[in-house]
Scaffold this active site. Structure first.
Site, PDB file in Angstrom:
ATOM      1  CB  ILE A   1      -2.210  -5.378   8.327  1.00 47.30           C
ATOM      2  CG1 ILE A   1      -1.419  -5.861   9.557  1.00 47.30           C
ATOM      3  CG2 ILE A   1      -1.431  -4.277   7.609  1.00 47.30           C
ATOM      4  CD1 ILE A   1      -0.053  -6.440   9.236  1.00 47.30           C
TER       5      ILE A   1
ATOM      6  CE1 TYR B   1       0.194  -9.516   2.757  1.00 43.64           C
ATOM      7  CE2 TYR B   1       1.878  -7.964   2.026  1.00 43.64           C
ATOM      8  CZ  TYR B   1       0.559  -8.391   2.036  1.00 43.64           C
ATOM      9  OH  TYR B   1      -0.392  -7.692   1.324  1.00 43.64           O
TER      10      TYR B   1
ATOM     11  CE  LYS C   1      -1.294  -7.285   5.071  1.00 42.38           C
ATOM     12  NZ  LYS C   1      -0.674  -6.126   4.353  1.00 42.38           N
TER      13      LYS C   1
ATOM     14  CB  THR D   1      -0.946  -0.013   1.220  1.00 42.44           C
ATOM     15  OG1 THR D   1      -1.675  -1.241   1.232  1.00 42.44           O
ATOM     16  CG2 THR D   1      -1.928   1.143   1.186  1.00 42.44           C
TER      17      THR D   1
END
Length: 305
Positions: free
Chosen positions: A211, A134, A162, A47
């Protein structure tokens, strides 16, 4: 070691119209988030457009994040790469600059086999900072199945995951087989949603938080949804989930972070344009997102281009 639970924001990287990083805007965004009650911050993820940032920009952003945060909330720094050597350097940089943890993505494009992937995370964890794995096959082309995640999670220094696999059955198994046995121990394994839209079921199954992308725009509402679910008030959690669902879905109407940066701009948040190879939001997508904002009662204080 800090606890990694609750509502975290995957921060955008504000840019100026000329394409330079807007460091003052980044400072403001951090304080907006913390003052809104968000539980933690994650700069330099997807992001944050990290693939387009150079090393000097990344280091300055980390320094600013640490300075502005002042230890108020956990700070997880994106430190992934498809080069293990580069990733190790990024984790050490985050450690040396004062981060609380590193977010390390599955290596993308080269699609490592199981032994290579396990070694990649061993090296990450040995760098001296708690590591959040992740798992996002949609970006990397490589899912981490549960048996392999069990082996990775057993590495000292691996603090959690995540989960953005999109597979609720896989997430359920990760919680049941890895997180639950370590709950209330000195070595917990935190399970955070990497998708805004599946946060409620993840929390209902015993996960720890989120998240979030959309919390760049609505941190208070995302925090309230996560807090309600974590406290067992799923009636309130569902109410907020469905209130936010149009934004959850349409924040990905185009490649992230194009939509979220656009709506942040309209609402007057520090954001600015995206960098190439990402392009500006298409007009049809803009029409959809303006309706979403109106439904949330968010006024567009900046005219849509």
């Amino acid at each position: 070691m800090k606890e990694f639970k609750g509502a975290y924001t995957a921060l955008v990287t504000p840019m100026k119209d000329n394409g330079d990083v807007d460091y003052d805007g980044f400072r403001r965004l951090i304080n907006i988030q913390i003052e809104a009650g968000i539980d933690g911050l994650v700069p330099l993820g997807t992001t944050g457009e990290t693939p387009t940032l150079d090393d000097n920009e990344e280091e300055k952003l980390i320094r600013i994040a640490v300075e502005e945060n002042k230890g108020r909330v956990p700070l997880i720094i994106g430190a992934g790469s498809n080069s293990t050597k580069h990733m190790e350097g990024y984790v050490k940089r985050a450690r040396d600059l004062g981060a609380d943890a590193a977010l390390v993505v599955t290596p993308y494009y080269n699609k490592p086999n199981d032994s290579g992937l396990r070694k990649h995370f061993e090296i990450a964890a040995a760098a001296g900072l708690p590591v959040i794995v992740y798992n996002i096959a949609g970006r990397t082309g490589r899912n981490i199945p549960v048996p392999l995640m069990e082996k990775i999670a057993a590495i000292p220094g691996i603090a959690g995951v995540k989960e953005a696999s999109g597979d609720i059955n896989q997430i359920m198994e990760v919680i049941d087989r890895i997180a639950k046995p370590r709950k209330n121990t000195a070595n917990p394994f935190w399970v955070l949603s990497g998708d805004d839209g599946i946060t409620l079921p993840l929390l209902a199954l015993g996960g720890d938080g989120l998240i979030s992308v959309i919390s760049n725009l609505v941190p208070q509402k995302v925090k309230a949804m996560v807090s309600a679910c974590r406290s067992g008030n799923f009636e309130e959690g569902r109410k907020l989930h469905y209130e936010l669902l149009p934004l959850m879905k349409n924040a990905f109407i185009e490649t992230n972070p194009v939509p979220i940066k656009a709506v942040m701009n309209w609402a007057g948040f520090p954001s600015g344009p995206v960098r190439l190879p990402l392009g500006p939001l298409e007009e049809n997508s803009g029409q959809v997102l303006r309706k979403v904002l109106a439904g949330l009662g968010i006024e567009c204080v900046v005219k849509h281009d």
